[in-house]
Design a protein around this motif. Structure first.
Motif, PDB file in Angstrom:
ATOM      1  N   UNK A 103     -13.346   5.045  -2.528  1.00 47.67           N
ATOM      2  CA  UNK A 103     -13.347   3.595  -2.558  1.00 47.67           C
ATOM      3  C   UNK A 103     -12.662   3.007  -1.339  1.00 47.67           C
ATOM      4  N   UNK A 104     -12.182   3.885  -0.438  1.00 49.52           N
ATOM      5  CA  UNK A 104     -11.323   3.382   0.645  1.00 49.52           C
ATOM      6  C   UNK A 104     -12.036   2.350   1.519  1.00 49.52           C
ATOM      7  N   UNK A 105     -11.497   2.030   2.612  1.00 42.87           N
ATOM      8  CA  UNK A 105     -11.979   1.053   3.580  1.00 42.87           C
ATOM      9  C   UNK A 105     -12.315  -0.306   2.964  1.00 42.87           C
ATOM     10  N   UNK A 106     -13.358  -0.341   2.161  1.00 42.00           N
ATOM     11  CA  UNK A 106     -13.884  -1.628   1.722  1.00 42.00           C
ATOM     12  C   UNK A 106     -13.068  -2.266   0.609  1.00 42.00           C
ATOM     13  N   UNK A 107     -12.433  -1.452  -0.217  1.00 41.70           N
ATOM     14  CA  UNK A 107     -11.734  -2.023  -1.356  1.00 41.70           C
ATOM     15  C   UNK A 107     -10.358  -2.541  -0.945  1.00 41.70           C
ATOM     16  N   UNK A 108      -9.809  -3.476  -1.711  1.00 36.00           N
ATOM     17  CA  UNK A 108      -8.503  -4.007  -1.347  1.00 36.00           C
ATOM     18  C   UNK A 108      -7.443  -2.930  -1.459  1.00 36.00           C
ATOM     19  N   UNK A 109      -6.402  -3.035  -0.649  1.00 35.34           N
ATOM     20  CA  UNK A 109      -5.355  -2.027  -0.637  1.00 35.34           C
ATOM     21  C   UNK A 109      -4.472  -2.169  -1.861  1.00 35.34           C
ATOM     22  N   UNK A 110      -4.760  -1.465  -2.910  1.00 36.61           N
ATOM     23  CA  UNK A 110      -3.986  -1.589  -4.142  1.00 36.61           C
ATOM     24  C   UNK A 110      -2.629  -0.938  -4.016  1.00 36.61           C
ATOM     25  N   UNK A 111      -1.838  -1.051  -5.051  1.00 31.29           N
ATOM     26  CA  UNK A 111      -0.564  -0.348  -5.068  1.00 31.29           C
ATOM     27  C   UNK A 111      -0.839   1.105  -5.416  1.00 31.29           C
ATOM     28  N   UNK A 112       0.115   1.966  -5.165  1.00 32.30           N
ATOM     29  CA  UNK A 112      -0.036   3.314  -5.669  1.00 32.30           C
ATOM     30  C   UNK A 112       0.282   3.247  -7.165  1.00 32.30           C
ATOM     31  N   UNK A 137       4.533 -11.116 -12.320  1.00 30.53           N
ATOM     32  CA  UNK A 137       4.610  -9.839 -13.039  1.00 30.53           C
ATOM     33  C   UNK A 137       3.295  -9.522 -13.743  1.00 30.53           C
ATOM     34  N   UNK A 138       2.523 -10.564 -14.106  1.00 35.40           N
ATOM     35  CA  UNK A 138       1.170 -10.306 -14.618  1.00 35.40           C
ATOM     36  C   UNK A 138       0.348  -9.618 -13.536  1.00 35.40           C
ATOM     37  N   UNK A 139       0.445 -10.131 -12.313  1.00 35.72           N
ATOM     38  CA  UNK A 139      -0.330  -9.558 -11.208  1.00 35.72           C
ATOM     39  C   UNK A 139       0.056  -8.097 -10.977  1.00 35.72           C
ATOM     40  N   UNK A 140       1.359  -7.815 -11.017  1.00 37.73           N
ATOM     41  CA  UNK A 140       1.821  -6.446 -10.769  1.00 37.73           C
ATOM     42  C   UNK A 140       1.337  -5.505 -11.879  1.00 37.73           C
ATOM     43  N   UNK A 141       1.491  -5.922 -13.128  1.00 39.55           N
ATOM     44  CA  UNK A 141       1.041  -5.081 -14.246  1.00 39.55           C
ATOM     45  C   UNK A 141      -0.450  -4.819 -14.143  1.00 39.55           C
ATOM     46  N   UNK A 142      -1.191  -5.881 -13.847  1.00 41.09           N
ATOM     47  CA  UNK A 142      -2.650  -5.741 -13.787  1.00 41.09           C
ATOM     48  C   UNK A 142      -3.057  -4.804 -12.658  1.00 41.09           C
ATOM     49  N   UNK A 143      -2.394  -4.936 -11.505  1.00 37.44           N
ATOM     50  CA  UNK A 143      -2.741  -4.082 -10.373  1.00 37.44           C
ATOM     51  C   UNK A 143      -2.459  -2.612 -10.652  1.00 37.44           C
ATOM     52  N   UNK A 144      -1.299  -2.342 -11.246  1.00 40.30           N
ATOM     53  CA  UNK A 144      -0.951  -0.948 -11.501  1.00 40.30           C
ATOM     54  C   UNK A 144      -1.922  -0.327 -12.497  1.00 40.30           C
ATOM     55  N   UNK A 145      -2.233  -1.036 -13.579  1.00 41.07           N
ATOM     56  CA  UNK A 145      -3.096  -0.452 -14.604  1.00 41.07           C
ATOM     57  C   UNK A 145      -4.545  -0.407 -14.150  1.00 41.07           C
ATOM     58  N   UNK A 146      -5.016  -1.460 -13.490  1.00 39.45           N
ATOM     59  CA  UNK A 146      -6.396  -1.491 -13.008  1.00 39.45           C
ATOM     60  C   UNK A 146      -6.655  -0.375 -12.014  1.00 39.45           C
TER      61      UNK A 146
END
Lengths: 188, 323
Positions: B3-12, B302-311
């Protein structure tokens, strides 16, 4: 389909290769105009109509529909946009698109909400949209307008207003842009 | 399939600190926060995004804001919450940290929100569990979600942190908030000045991109934002400052200093405030104070952070299956 959304929807990567143009810009304009008339006919006017475009492809369809309705009725038509990403049943399979925003009027109770989208496929986006809209209030009714119905429904959902019924293979892709509607496939 | 390059840089998988995150990642979280803020304004401020997921808050240290905002963020995303607090747990019977973490994980937690008085604890915890770990403050080390919500609050007021001059005033030595904020503010393009008596400066600032001052009155008029820290008396050994009164006289934001502050400057504080020490009551209610905005934004961020980690986590699992 917005470029970004296409990149982020499975299958990932690849390029869209069009095999046929199924609607031209003029076809789309005429279809929008017909759908606008159908909306007015079905609801005996444009009282309480609220057009809601689904992010991201449905927003343009909604805009055009609102324009056509306003021309015919000579009055302002309420509109909004809705991002259903957080109501989907496949969260985690599709990355989030941060720029897609939700913006609905404060009061939707008693309104006739017409959801507008570009392509109707499995029906899962519409299910998510129904769920999301009911979180905002209790509309009098909810109707569905789509530019293209390409079949392959996975849920008991049907459109009320259709620009074009387009039988497709499941591996094909329908691309709706300002220029027209193309049928094609994704190539690696 | 990658998914690299094109997808947004998510958190680890984990959020252990601002250290190690890129500017792109920080900006993505701030952008996402805007969308989650909109959900808070809906008649029913709840979306089903994290249905069936479990968020456990594991707090070995007291907290009001961080814990309540994380729990309310989790509930707005329809996740289930588990709460552990050290005071009423089997820790008092001698259960170890590791056993405690393993027990909580085995109740099906997908995310552990960890606060502990020892630096590095969240890192250790992440080695013992399959769940994602969010650092909610570890000793004097980092408090990443606080820094992110501060960045969001500043961005909300000014559009961007680029070129802003931000002064961080107070107990920098003991402040995890300062550490995370120095990294986050400067990563987003702000110029950071640390202002404190020499005894409250960290022993080594390595190569932090900051300027340092020991006299607040010298630099206060140049600041676009004045970030006050809480005096962390509970972490002090003796003799760092002569007395709280003397500290307040030299470094507290009072009515007189408030007038020296530029008229479009902003006043921030991570809370809880020691009124009369780092800030006086009249300053808390100054129109330039955005302390309450910080609290409100805490939930959306914190909603954004939770969502990013789980997504993100789910996406990577999906990749493995497809490969």
């Amino acid at each position: 389909m917005a470029d970004r959304e296409r990149r982020m929807t499975p299958p990932f990567g690849g390029v869209f290769v069009a095999s046929a143009r199924v609607m031209t810009r003029d076809d789309m304009r005429r279809a929008i105009r017909r759908m606008a008339h159908e909306v007015i006919e079905r609801n005996q006017g444009s009282e309480d109509i609220l057009i809601v475009g689904l992010q991201t492809g449905g927003v343009k369809v909604a805009e055009n529909l609102v324009k056509a309705l306003e021309e015919i009725e000579g009055r302002e038509i309420e509109s909004g946009c809705l991002d259903v990403a957080l109501h989907r049943d496949d969260i985690g399979l599709r990355p989030v698109v941060p720029e897609a925003a939700t913006n609905l009027p404060d009061l939707i109770d008693g309104k006739i909400v017409v959801i507008a989208d570009d392509v109707l496929f499995t029906g899962r986006t519409i299910r998510a949209a129904l769920d999301a809209i009911c979180h905002f209030g209790r509309p009098r009714s909810i109707q569905l307008a789509v530019m293209v119905d390409r079949g392959h429904r996975e849920l008991p959902i049907r459109p009320d207003y259709v620009g074009k019924n387009l039988p497709t293979r499941i591996d094909e892709l329908v691309d709706v842009t300002e220029e027209g509607v193309d049928l094609g496939v994704m190539r690696k | 399939m990658s998914l690299d390059v094109e997808t947004p840089p998510g958190l680890s998988k984990h959020l252990l600190g601002i250290e190690g995150t890129t500017r792109e990642q920080l900006e993505l979280i701030l952008e996402l926060t805007d969308r989650f803020a909109e959900i808070g304004k809906r008649p029913i401020p709840k979306v089903p995004a994290l249905r069936g997921r479990t968020v456990a808050s594991v707090f070995f240290e007291d907290s009001t804001r961080t814990r309540l905002s994380f729990e309310s963020a989790a509930r707005r995303l329809s996740a289930d919450t588990l709460t552990f607090s050290a005071g009423s747990s089997s820790l008092s019977k001698g259960e170890s940290l590791r056993d405690t973490v393993e027990v909580i994980s085995s109740y099906g937690a997908d995310v552990l929100i960890v606060r502990h008085s020892m630096a590095g604890t969240p890192q250790r915890v992440s080695e013992w569990t399959n769940a994602s770990v969010i650092n909610a403050g570890d000793g004097c080390h980092e408090h990443p979600t606080q820094a992110l919500l501060d960045c969001y609050t500043l961005k909300q007021q000014r559009g961007s942190l680029d070129g802003m001059s931000i002064g961080i005033v107070g107990d920098i030595r003991h402040s995890r908030v300062a550490r995370s904020n120095v990294l986050a503010f400067s990563s987003l393009g702000a110029k950071v000045t640390l202002i404190a008596p020499q005894t409250l400066m960290p022993p080594s600032m390595g190569n932090w991109p900051v300027e340092v001052s020991n006299v607040l009155d010298d630099v206060i008029s140049d600041l676009d934002a004045c970030y006050l820290l809480r005096m962390q008396s509970e972490r002090h050994s003796k003799g760092l400052i002569p007395s709280l009164r003397e500290y307040a006289k030299d470094f507290g934001l009072n009515g007189r200093r408030c007038e020296m502050l530029s008229k479009d400057a902003l006043i921030l504080h991570p809370g809880p405030t020691n009124q009369g020490v780092e800030i006086t009551a009249e300053v808390s209610t100054d129109p330039r104070s955005i302390i309450l905005d910080q609290v409100t934004n805490g939930v959306s961020l914190r909603m954004a952070v939770l969502f990013m980690l789980l997504g993100q986590h789910e996406t990577s699992k999906q990749d493995e299956v497809q490969e």
